[in-house]
Enzyme design. Structure first.
Site: not given
Ligand code: E4P
Length: 276
Positions: A27, A66, A96-98
């Site tokens: 996402t 996310l 976790v998307k960074i």
């Protein structure tokens, strides 16, 4: 190659998982915005937190990325930890998307905040998907910082090159993996890259060459041919919008073949088989 669905739309996610071919979800804030607008339009009342929990459950144990929304290490780390703490207990599948570089303009001093955040989260064993990757160099840095996945954005590189070359078609149309020439007869490129597929392919080659333990997640894919080319380039994962996954199954000759086979069914054979 794994296939992730690039969507925050619960209906799409559930349907695609029912096909038995989806290995995860990605996402981003734009996809969340789309999902929220759809929810509001339908009049359905569900909190964002509950909606994310439903998405994590729908993923059937596969990874769900996310994204954080900050631009500094402090904020992104706090958000990454929060996302993991609050949601990983649901199904143990939060990634976790960074962003690789959260700068909003050159020289704003934020260029390394993404890498620092990746390092901090990776040190705490939180899997990170490093997003907005547009060069193999960025991919290399993200992997060195500890990202579990890097997401090269194939389609957005193609958008840029298509515009530079004034190459016809819309953003969902196929853009040649070998690149195209501009009006001056010279191949258009960005930093030596002639297409998004080449970006993916070079990330894969670089990681293989140096035995780097990080998965290449081909992102920003817009059509089946691009998915195929990323698969052949050796991408570990392709994250694919619902509509493109749907297009991947279609072929007019398959329909034609089905019609012909159905016409040829003889009662002797039909009577043998259960009707279901
Ligand atoms: C990847 O993780 C992103 O969510 C996505 O692939 C971006 O695709 P787009 O360029 O079509 O918006």
């Amino acid at each position: 190659m794994k296939i992730f669905i690039d969507s925050a739309d619960l209906q799409q996610i559930r349907e695609a998982f029912s096909w038995g071919i989806v290995d995860g979800i990605t996402t981003n804030p734009s996809l969340i915005k789309k999902a929220v607008e759809k929810l509001k339009a339908s009049g359905e009342q569900v909190s964002m937190g509950d909606y994310i929990k439903l998405m994590l459950e729908a993923a059937q144990g596969t990874p769900v990325s996310l994204e954080v929304i900050g631009t500094t290490e402090k904020v992104m780390t706090a958000q990454g930890l929060w996302l993991h703490e609050h949601f990983n207990s649901v199904a143990g599948n939060v990634v976790v998307k960074i962003p690789v570089n959260p700068s909003l303009q050159r020289g704003d001093g934020l260029s390394y905040e993404g890498l620092k955040t990746i390092r901090t989260l990776a040190e705490r064993d939180i899997p990170v998907n490093c997003t907005l990757v547009f060069s193999p160099e960025q991919a290399l840095l993200a992997a060195k910082a500890g990202a579990a996945y890097v997401s090269p954005f194939a389609g957005r590189i193609d958008d840029m090159l298509r515009a530079r070359a004034a190459y016809p078609g819309s953003k969902t149309d196929y853009f040649p993996a070998d690149g195209v020439k501009g009006a001056d007869g010279v191949m258009v490129h960005d930093n030596g890259l002639r297409s998004g597929v080449q970006l993916v392919s070079e990330c894969v080659a670089l990681f293989h060459m140096h035995d780097i333990d990080c998965q290449v997640l081909a992102a920003s894919l817009r059509n089946p041919q691009q998915v195929r080319e990323c698969a052949i380039a050796g991408a570990d994962v392709a994250t694919v919008p619902f509509e493109v996954i749907r297009d991947m199954i279609d072929h007019p000759k398959t329909v034609e073949g089905m019609i012909a086979f159905c016409k040829d069914i003889v009662p002797e054979y039909a009577d043998l088989l259960p009707r279901g």
